[in-house]
Design a protein around this motif. Structure first.
Motif, PDB file in Angstrom:
ATOM      1  N   ALA A  22       5.626   4.172  -3.185  1.00  0.00           N
ATOM      2  CA  ALA A  22       6.452   3.243  -3.965  1.00  0.00           C
ATOM      3  C   ALA A  22       5.705   1.931  -4.186  1.00  0.00           C
ATOM      4  O   ALA A  22       4.742   1.622  -3.496  1.00  0.00           O
ATOM      5  N   LEU A  50       9.281   0.348   4.316  1.00  0.00           N
ATOM      6  CA  LEU A  50       8.199   0.710   3.403  1.00  0.00           C
ATOM      7  C   LEU A  50       8.380   2.153   2.947  1.00  0.00           C
ATOM      8  O   LEU A  50       8.765   3.015   3.722  1.00  0.00           O
ATOM      9  N   GLN A  51       8.122   2.422   1.674  1.00  0.00           N
ATOM     10  CA  GLN A  51       8.248   3.771   1.130  1.00  0.00           C
ATOM     11  C   GLN A  51       6.886   4.257   0.670  1.00  0.00           C
ATOM     12  O   GLN A  51       6.214   3.587  -0.111  1.00  0.00           O
ATOM     13  N   CYS A  97      10.311  -3.899  -0.707  1.00  0.00           N
ATOM     14  CA  CYS A  97      10.302  -2.772  -1.629  1.00  0.00           C
ATOM     15  C   CYS A  97      11.689  -2.645  -2.233  1.00  0.00           C
ATOM     16  O   CYS A  97      12.653  -2.406  -1.517  1.00  0.00           O
ATOM     17  N   HIS A 151       5.402  -1.932  -3.778  1.00  0.00           N
ATOM     18  CA  HIS A 151       5.859  -2.960  -2.854  1.00  0.00           C
ATOM     19  C   HIS A 151       5.400  -4.325  -3.354  1.00  0.00           C
ATOM     20  O   HIS A 151       4.370  -4.433  -4.005  1.00  0.00           O
ATOM     21  N   SER A 164      10.520   7.321  -5.633  1.00  0.00           N
ATOM     22  CA  SER A 164       9.189   7.383  -5.051  1.00  0.00           C
ATOM     23  C   SER A 164       8.285   8.221  -5.941  1.00  0.00           C
ATOM     24  O   SER A 164       8.651   9.301  -6.373  1.00  0.00           O
TER      25      SER A 164
END
Length: 134
Positions: A76, A72-73, A101, A78, A106
């Motif tokens: 960002a 997970l970012q 993602c 998803h 980002s």
């Protein structure tokens, strides 16, 4: 709830705040470093507490273990994708799915993880050179 020493908070309360903030989905990450479900995650429609505001669940919620959250970012986009059929044995309303993602820049910091890693390598390389010169 959140990590100690913070007071506990139910998934329903978290879901309520995510929806009110305009969220279109939520991924709950279990912070347990052992990576086991100590409590079955559950958010339910209805009053958050006696006499309190009511939650009407309108967005999807996913739950993942801390050990799997590395993909997970922050900031960002998803994709939350429930599977087509519900496996036997799941509680009413529960579904199994995936969260993924795609590689992207980002929005929180303006660069991809790969770019950030390259920048850190350059920084440490320069610091090593400075130390050698000293």
């Amino acid at each position: 709830g959140p990590r100690p020493p913070a007071h506990s908070c139910s998934y329903s309360i978290k879901m309520y705040h995510v929806q009110n903030a305009g969220g279109v989905g939520v991924v709950f990450v279990d912070y347990d470093p052992d990576g086991v479900f100590r409590v079955i995650p559950r958010a339910e429609s209805g009053p958050l507490w006696p006499g309190g505001p009511c939650l009407a669940m309108r967005i999807p919620a996913f739950f993942t273990l801390n050990s799997l959250a590395g993909a997970l970012q922050e900031g960002a986009v998803h994709t939350l994708a429930p599977l087509g059929s519900t496996p036997k044995g799941l509680m009413q309303g529960w579904r199994v799915g995936v969260v993924y993602c795609r590689r992207q820049e980002s929005s929180c910091c303006g660069m991809s993880k790969a770019s950030a890693d390259d920048l850190m390598l350059q920084f440490f390389s320069q610091r090593r050179q400075e130390r050698v010169q000293e």
